[in-house]
Design a protein around this motif. Structure first.
Motif, PDB file in Angstrom:
ATOM      1  N   CYS A  69       4.915 -11.429 -13.299  1.00  0.00           N
ATOM      2  CA  CYS A  69       4.271 -12.238 -12.263  1.00  0.00           C
ATOM      3  C   CYS A  69       3.347 -11.355 -11.431  1.00  0.00           C
ATOM      4  O   CYS A  69       3.763 -10.298 -10.957  1.00  0.00           O
ATOM      5  CB  CYS A  69       5.312 -12.845 -11.320  1.00  0.00           C
ATOM      6  N   TYR A  70       2.133 -11.790 -11.249  1.00  0.00           N
ATOM      7  CA  TYR A  70       1.187 -11.089 -10.386  1.00  0.00           C
ATOM      8  C   TYR A  70       1.271 -11.590  -8.945  1.00  0.00           C
ATOM      9  O   TYR A  70       0.698 -10.995  -8.040  1.00  0.00           O
ATOM     10  CB  TYR A  70      -0.251 -11.258 -10.905  1.00  0.00           C
ATOM     11  N   ASN A  71       2.013 -12.702  -8.742  1.00  0.00           N
ATOM     12  CA  ASN A  71       2.013 -13.367  -7.437  1.00  0.00           C
ATOM     13  C   ASN A  71       3.421 -13.618  -6.893  1.00  0.00           C
ATOM     14  O   ASN A  71       3.640 -14.572  -6.162  1.00  0.00           O
ATOM     15  CB  ASN A  71       1.235 -14.673  -7.535  1.00  0.00           C
ATOM     16  N   SER A  72       4.359 -12.751  -7.240  1.00  0.00           N
ATOM     17  CA  SER A  72       5.721 -12.895  -6.720  1.00  0.00           C
ATOM     18  C   SER A  72       5.739 -12.718  -5.215  1.00  0.00           C
ATOM     19  O   SER A  72       4.892 -12.033  -4.646  1.00  0.00           O
ATOM     20  CB  SER A  72       6.637 -11.824  -7.341  1.00  0.00           C
ATOM     21  N   ALA A  83      11.153 -21.564   1.124  1.00  0.00           N
ATOM     22  CA  ALA A  83       9.961 -22.350   0.787  1.00  0.00           C
ATOM     23  C   ALA A  83       9.710 -22.183  -0.711  1.00  0.00           C
ATOM     24  O   ALA A  83      10.303 -21.315  -1.353  1.00  0.00           O
ATOM     25  CB  ALA A  83       8.744 -21.862   1.579  1.00  0.00           C
ATOM     26  N   VAL A  84       8.825 -23.006  -1.251  1.00  0.00           N
ATOM     27  CA  VAL A  84       8.442 -22.831  -2.647  1.00  0.00           C
ATOM     28  C   VAL A  84       7.839 -21.437  -2.808  1.00  0.00           C
ATOM     29  O   VAL A  84       7.093 -20.973  -1.945  1.00  0.00           O
ATOM     30  CB  VAL A  84       7.451 -23.939  -3.102  1.00  0.00           C
ATOM     31  N   THR A  85       8.195 -20.744  -3.883  1.00  0.00           N
ATOM     32  CA  THR A  85       7.638 -19.402  -4.091  1.00  0.00           C
ATOM     33  C   THR A  85       6.263 -19.514  -4.750  1.00  0.00           C
ATOM     34  O   THR A  85       5.936 -20.511  -5.397  1.00  0.00           O
ATOM     35  CB  THR A  85       8.577 -18.519  -4.932  1.00  0.00           C
ATOM     36  N   THR A  86       5.479 -18.478  -4.579  1.00  0.00           N
ATOM     37  CA  THR A  86       4.080 -18.502  -5.027  1.00  0.00           C
ATOM     38  C   THR A  86       3.904 -18.804  -6.514  1.00  0.00           C
ATOM     39  O   THR A  86       3.038 -19.612  -6.864  1.00  0.00           O
ATOM     40  CB  THR A  86       3.385 -17.172  -4.668  1.00  0.00           C
ATOM     41  N   PRO A  87       4.687 -18.191  -7.431  1.00  0.00           N
ATOM     42  CA  PRO A  87       4.450 -18.507  -8.849  1.00  0.00           C
ATOM     43  C   PRO A  87       4.621 -19.990  -9.166  1.00  0.00           C
ATOM     44  O   PRO A  87       3.808 -20.562  -9.903  1.00  0.00           O
ATOM     45  CB  PRO A  87       5.488 -17.653  -9.581  1.00  0.00           C
ATOM     46  N   ARG A 125      10.546  -9.914  -4.431  1.00  0.00           N
ATOM     47  CA  ARG A 125      10.726 -10.018  -5.887  1.00  0.00           C
ATOM     48  C   ARG A 125       9.576  -9.383  -6.670  1.00  0.00           C
ATOM     49  O   ARG A 125       9.528  -9.511  -7.893  1.00  0.00           O
ATOM     50  CB  ARG A 125      10.866 -11.493  -6.273  1.00  0.00           C
ATOM     51  N   ALA A 126       8.679  -8.720  -5.979  1.00  0.00           N
ATOM     52  CA  ALA A 126       7.522  -8.112  -6.648  1.00  0.00           C
ATOM     53  C   ALA A 126       7.976  -7.132  -7.724  1.00  0.00           C
ATOM     54  O   ALA A 126       8.919  -6.368  -7.528  1.00  0.00           O
ATOM     55  CB  ALA A 126       6.643  -7.398  -5.620  1.00  0.00           C
ATOM     56  N   GLN A 127       7.332  -7.210  -8.874  1.00  0.00           N
ATOM     57  CA  GLN A 127       7.608  -6.359 -10.039  1.00  0.00           C
ATOM     58  C   GLN A 127       8.996  -6.605 -10.634  1.00  0.00           C
ATOM     59  O   GLN A 127       9.471  -5.819 -11.439  1.00  0.00           O
ATOM     60  CB  GLN A 127       7.455  -4.872  -9.674  1.00  0.00           C
ATOM     61  N   LYS A 128       9.632  -7.705 -10.247  1.00  0.00           N
ATOM     62  CA  LYS A 128      10.974  -8.017 -10.753  1.00  0.00           C
ATOM     63  C   LYS A 128      11.039  -9.405 -11.375  1.00  0.00           C
ATOM     64  O   LYS A 128      12.125  -9.919 -11.620  1.00  0.00           O
ATOM     65  CB  LYS A 128      12.001  -7.959  -9.612  1.00  0.00           C
ATOM     66  N   GLU A 129       9.884 -10.055 -11.592  1.00  0.00           N
ATOM     67  CA  GLU A 129       9.884 -11.410 -12.145  1.00  0.00           C
ATOM     68  C   GLU A 129       8.886 -11.525 -13.286  1.00  0.00           C
ATOM     69  O   GLU A 129       7.806 -10.937 -13.242  1.00  0.00           O
ATOM     70  CB  GLU A 129       9.464 -12.431 -11.082  1.00  0.00           C
ATOM     71  N   LEU A 130       9.267 -12.326 -14.261  1.00  0.00           N
ATOM     72  CA  LEU A 130       8.348 -12.699 -15.341  1.00  0.00           C
ATOM     73  C   LEU A 130       8.065 -14.186 -15.213  1.00  0.00           C
ATOM     74  O   LEU A 130       8.973 -14.988 -14.969  1.00  0.00           O
ATOM     75  CB  LEU A 130       8.987 -12.439 -16.706  1.00  0.00           C
ATOM     76  N   PHE A 131       6.786 -14.547 -15.352  1.00  0.00           N
ATOM     77  CA  PHE A 131       6.442 -15.968 -15.386  1.00  0.00           C
ATOM     78  C   PHE A 131       6.574 -16.426 -16.825  1.00  0.00           C
ATOM     79  O   PHE A 131       6.080 -15.777 -17.758  1.00  0.00           O
ATOM     80  CB  PHE A 131       5.036 -16.237 -14.876  1.00  0.00           C
ATOM     81  N   ALA A 167       8.726 -24.195 -17.348  1.00  0.00           N
ATOM     82  CA  ALA A 167       7.895 -23.231 -16.629  1.00  0.00           C
ATOM     83  C   ALA A 167       8.650 -22.685 -15.432  1.00  0.00           C
ATOM     84  O   ALA A 167       9.453 -23.390 -14.816  1.00  0.00           O
ATOM     85  CB  ALA A 167       6.595 -23.893 -16.155  1.00  0.00           C
ATOM     86  N   GLY A 168       8.385 -21.429 -15.120  1.00  0.00           N
ATOM     87  CA  GLY A 168       8.996 -20.860 -13.929  1.00  0.00           C
ATOM     88  C   GLY A 168       9.113 -19.361 -14.026  1.00  0.00           C
ATOM     89  O   GLY A 168       8.331 -18.702 -14.712  1.00  0.00           O
ATOM     90  N   VAL A 169      10.104 -18.835 -13.333  1.00  0.00           N
ATOM     91  CA  VAL A 169      10.268 -17.385 -13.271  1.00  0.00           C
ATOM     92  C   VAL A 169      11.662 -16.976 -13.725  1.00  0.00           C
ATOM     93  O   VAL A 169      12.652 -17.675 -13.496  1.00  0.00           O
ATOM     94  CB  VAL A 169       9.993 -16.845 -11.850  1.00  0.00           C
ATOM     95  N   LEU A 170      11.703 -15.834 -14.387  1.00  0.00           N
ATOM     96  CA  LEU A 170      12.940 -15.203 -14.830  1.00  0.00           C
ATOM     97  C   LEU A 170      12.939 -13.788 -14.273  1.00  0.00           C
ATOM     98  O   LEU A 170      11.900 -13.118 -14.258  1.00  0.00           O
ATOM     99  CB  LEU A 170      13.004 -15.152 -16.354  1.00  0.00           C
TER     100      LEU A 170
END
Length: 195
Positions: free
Chosen positions: A176-179, A25-29, A183-189, A138-141
Motif C-alpha cells: 500500500c502506498y497510502n496506508s 474512520a475509514v482507512t485511506t486504502p 500501518r505504513a509499510q505493513k499493508e498490502l492492497f 478488495a482491501g488490505v492484508l
C-alpha cells in the motif's frame, strides 16, 4: 495457537474498549478504492466489520446495498447508533463461515488477520463461494511475519499469493502506498476477482 473464533473473547475486547485495530474512520486504502467505484447498486459485504467505519463511509457516499457482518452484537450496535437509518436486515450477527449469500464486492479490513491462520484456506474458499461471478474481494492484508501471538496475525506476499492464486484472478497484490501512518509499510492492497 489461540482459537480466535470465540464470541466471548471479542465481546470482552469491545466492552473493555480494547480495539487497537480500530482507526476511528475509514482507512485511506479502502476510501480511495471506494471513491473510484461508480456503481452505487453493488451488493457489498464487510465481514468481521468491527465498528464498520467502511460501511459508514459507503453509506454516506450513496451505497445503500451494504451488508455488515460481525460475530458479536456490540460493533453492529455501534454502527446502528451512528447511522440510525441503516437497515437492520443488513446488519448480520453471525459466523462468516456459515453465511450463505452472494455479493458483488467484499471489502477486507482487519478481518483476515484476526482469524487463526489455520482458518485461512477455509476463508479463501468461503470468499469464493460468497462472491458472484466476476465479483471482487478488495482491501488490505497485513505484511509482516506470521506470528504465534495474535490477533493480528501476519503474513506476506508469497503466502497470500499461494492462498488466493489457485481460484482467484489476482488483479493487485502490492504494498500500500497510502496506508495510515501506524500501518505504513505493513499493508498490502489486494484486489481479487472471481472468474
Amino acid at each position: 495457537m489461540k482459537q480466535i473464533l470465540d464470541k466471548e473473547y471479542w465481546k470482552k475486547r469491545y466492552v473493555a474498549n480494547e480495539i487497537g485495530w480500530d482507526a476511528g474512520a475509514v482507512t485511506t486504502p479502502i476510501k480511495e478504492y471506494v471513491d473510484q467505484l461508480e456503481n452505487k447498486d453493488l451488493k457489498i459485504l464487510i465481514p468481521g466489520a468491527g465498528n464498520a467505519h467502511e460501511a459508514e463511509y459507503l453509506w454516506k457516499q450513496g451505497f445503500k446495498n451494504v451488508y455488515v457482518l460481525d460475530f458479536v452484537q456490540e460493533p453492529l450496535s455501534n454502527l446502528k447508533t451512528r447511522i440510525v437509518d441503516f437497515p437492520e436486515k443488513q446488519l448480520i450477527l453471525g459466523d462468516f463461515f456459515e453465511l450463505n449469500d452472494s455479493f458483488d464486492l467484499i471489502l477486507e479490513q482487519t478481518f483476515f488477520c484476526a482469524l487463526n491462520p489455520d482458518l485461512r484456506t477455509e476463508y479463501v474458499q468461503q470468499m469464493y463461494r460468497l462472491l458472484k461471478k466476476n465479483g471482487k474481494l478488495a482491501g488490505v492484508l497485513f505484511d509482516f511475519p506470521l506470528t504465534e501471538q495474535g490477533p493480528p496475525f501476519g503474513g506476506d506476499f508469497e503466502s497470500y499469493f499461494s492462498l488466493f492464486n489457485p481460484i482467484f484472478a489476482i488483479k493487485k497484490l502490492e504494498l500500500c502506498y497510502n496506508s495510515i501512518k501506524p500501518r505504513a509499510q505493513k499493508e498490502l492492497f489486494v484486489l481479487l476477482e472471481k472468474l
